[in-house]
Design an enzyme around this catalytic site. Structure first.
Site, PDB file in Angstrom:
ATOM      1  N   GLU A  96       9.741  -7.386  10.517  1.00 57.65           N
ATOM      2  CA  GLU A  96       8.439  -7.717   9.938  1.00 57.65           C
ATOM      3  C   GLU A  96       8.681  -8.033   8.470  1.00 57.65           C
ATOM      4  O   GLU A  96       8.922  -7.138   7.663  1.00 57.65           O
ATOM      5  CB  GLU A  96       7.474  -6.540  10.095  1.00 57.65           C
ATOM      6  CG  GLU A  96       6.088  -6.820   9.549  1.00 57.65           C
ATOM      7  CD  GLU A  96       5.183  -5.611   9.593  1.00 57.65           C
ATOM      8  OE1 GLU A  96       4.281  -5.523   8.733  1.00 57.65           O
ATOM      9  OE2 GLU A  96       5.369  -4.741  10.461  1.00 57.65           O
TER      10      GLU A  96
ATOM     11  N   CYS B  61       2.095  -7.391   2.414  1.00 57.34           N
ATOM     12  CA  CYS B  61       2.703  -8.596   2.990  1.00 57.34           C
ATOM     13  C   CYS B  61       1.668  -9.491   3.664  1.00 57.34           C
ATOM     14  O   CYS B  61       1.855 -10.706   3.760  1.00 57.34           O
ATOM     15  CB  CYS B  61       3.794  -8.218   3.989  1.00 57.34           C
ATOM     16  SG  CYS B  61       3.214  -7.274   5.424  1.00 57.34           S
TER      17      CYS B  61
ATOM     18  N   ASN C 248       5.544  -0.076   0.011  1.00 55.05           N
ATOM     19  CA  ASN C 248       4.144  -0.408  -0.300  1.00 55.05           C
ATOM     20  C   ASN C 248       3.127   0.335   0.563  1.00 55.05           C
ATOM     21  O   ASN C 248       2.088   0.766   0.080  1.00 55.05           O
ATOM     22  CB  ASN C 248       3.923  -1.921  -0.219  1.00 55.05           C
ATOM     23  CG  ASN C 248       4.257  -2.504   1.131  1.00 55.05           C
ATOM     24  OD1 ASN C 248       5.065  -1.964   1.889  1.00 55.05           O
ATOM     25  ND2 ASN C 248       3.652  -3.642   1.446  1.00 55.05           N
TER      26      ASN C 248
END
Length: 473
Positions: free
Chosen positions: A248, A282, A150
């Protein structure tokens, strides 16, 4: 966009030994190029090169490392247009997103340039007469970095730059949906004169090489950015050989709007936080929890702004919402929206699907048991949830397995800070949306949003280890 159809191992562009794969433009569906992914032999070669290069690199002076980063900064700035083009064609990034990411890449190089001089040790007293104790901070060795599709350039550099600056070597596996972004960075590193073997890229399918990569005995730490599901598997494999991890992971982030909030400002902030890069972030705003009288006011103001967003071809500078990364993500998104609407959510803005492009959805009257409230949807939809009291709102925000980033909107800054302290997330932004990062400030999540911390001294400590050396006269 250039066809990056080779792996990058030991400073050389080599053909992979694994299966043939394709890099696809998510907007047009056109195959940009095909390449052979890595297999176990390629991974072994990458780790061997990294180990050899790291032994030399760890002895390199601070001045030499800093000089290299200065060269890297110049090349990174030179390649900004190529980075933007790659992000657009390979990842469907619209103008605001690709421009931000390309500029941030150079900013990151400039920040991490100072790291070689910040790897410090300390002198400690001893209980033994005539003895002194040194606690030395040393590089880990070889760090494995696994990155998502992304925000591929930024999230790659977020781990690679501090790893190398602290004296480590890197073996990187990019997402199979965004291999070119990583291999473009390899070209930049190569042009800047980064020593052969210090930065290696083994592109390929996660199902093909992921477990072998994470379990490789030459890896001293695995830095992973991606889904919670894959993060759990990585932690399990790495833990089996007592290898450290930095994770993460996903988020189910909320914007909490108190009754005294500036509604127009909240709607403007939420628009960016919820729909930036098609909602494929995210840290993005997945839920909005509005208290009391703020609820209907916000629904009205926000719906008007969402309806004005333009979706379509990322080449169009007026388009804010481009394509989702692939057809599988489109189906997953559509299923999530259908489930939530079927459960009783009110549709304030109804989106439509054209290929991989989905115009924005906005749902209201969402309750905590509905799909879009419980899961990270990762697409252009936002769910607005009512709360009768501030206490109920805090409970709704915290009622999730995730804890990455939240925000609080209020005119009373001191009270907003009190509310922020009650939220179970690694980061909280007051009078802003949930997407935010500064390279010198701690970054990371709670609960199933991750392990460890990135940025600043936190990543410096994570990517190094300490050694006690005692000296007797």
């Amino acid at each position: 966009m250039k066809a990056y159809d080779k792996l990058y191992i030991n400073g050389q562009w080599v053909e992979g030994s694994g299966r043939e794969m394709a890099d696809v433009d998510p907007y047009s569906g056109k195959i940009l190029f095909t390449y052979k992914g890595a297999d176990k032999s390629d991974i072994d070669a990458a780790y061997a090169a990294a180990k050899a290069a790291q032994k030399k690199w760890r002895k390199t002076t601070v001045a030499e490392k800093t000089d290299l980063f200065e060269k890297l900064l110049g090349v990174m700035r030179e390649y900004a247009p190529a980075i933007e083009e790659c992000l657009m064609e390979e990842g469907g990034s619209t103008a605001p997103k690709r421009g931000y990411e390309a500029a941030t890449c150079a900013q990151m190089v400039r920040y991490f340039m100072q790291f070689p001089s910040r790897v410090e040790g300390k002198l400690q007293p001893s209980d033994a007469p005539g003895q002194i104790n040194l606690v030395m901070r040393k590089p880990r060795g070889v760090i494995t970095v696994i990155t998502p599709w992304n925000v591929p350039c930024l999230l790659t550099l977020k781990s690679v730059l501090p790893a190398i600056a602290c004296g480590n070597a890197v073996v990187l596996k990019p997402s199979s949906d965004a291999p070119a972004s990583a291999l473009l960075l390899a070209e930049i590193f190569d042009k800047a004169g980064v020593p052969a073997g210090l930065f290696n890229i083994v592109a390929g399918g996660g199902a093909d090489i992921g477990d072998y990569l994470v379990g490789h005995p030459s890896s001293e730490l695995v830095a992973f950015t991606g889904s919670t599901e894959i993060g759990k598997r990585i932690a399990s494999i790495a833990g089996g050989r007592i290898c450290d991890v930095s994770l993460e992971l996903g988020g189910n982030n909320a914007m909490l709007i108190l009754e005294d909030a500036d509604i127009e400002a909240a709607a403007d902030k939420a628009l960016f936080g919820a729909y930036f890069h098609q909602g494929q972030i995210c840290m993005g705003v997945n839920r909005i929890v509005a208290v009391g009288s703020a609820y209907q006011k916000f629904c009205d103001a926000f719906a008007a702004k969402v309806k004005a967003l333009k979706a379509g071809d990322p080449k169009d500078p007026e388009v804010f919402i481009g394509p989702l990364i692939n057809g599988a993500q489109v189906k997953k998104f559509e299923d999530a929206v259908k489930q939530t609407v079927a459960a009783g959510a009110k549709v304030l803005v109804e989106g439509s699907t054209d290929g991989n492009v989905i115009s924005p959805w906005l749902l209201a009257d969402v309750t905590r048991d509905m799909y879009s409230a419980r899961n990270e949807v990762f697409g252009p939809v936002c769910s607005i949830m009512p709360a009768s009291t501030e206490e109920e709102a805090i409970d709704i925000v915290n009622d999730t397995d995730y804890g990455l980033s939240n925000s609080v909107m209020s005119r009373d800054l001191f009270h907003a800070a009190e509310v922020a302290a009650c939220l179970e997330s690694g980061m909280v932004h007051i009078n802003d949306q949930t997407i935010g990062e500064e390279f010198h400030v701690m970054f990371g999540g709670e609960k199933q949003s991750g392990l460890g911390r990135f940025n600043g001294n936190w990543v410096l400590e994570k990517f190094t280890t300490e050694q006690w050396i005692s000296i007797v006269k």
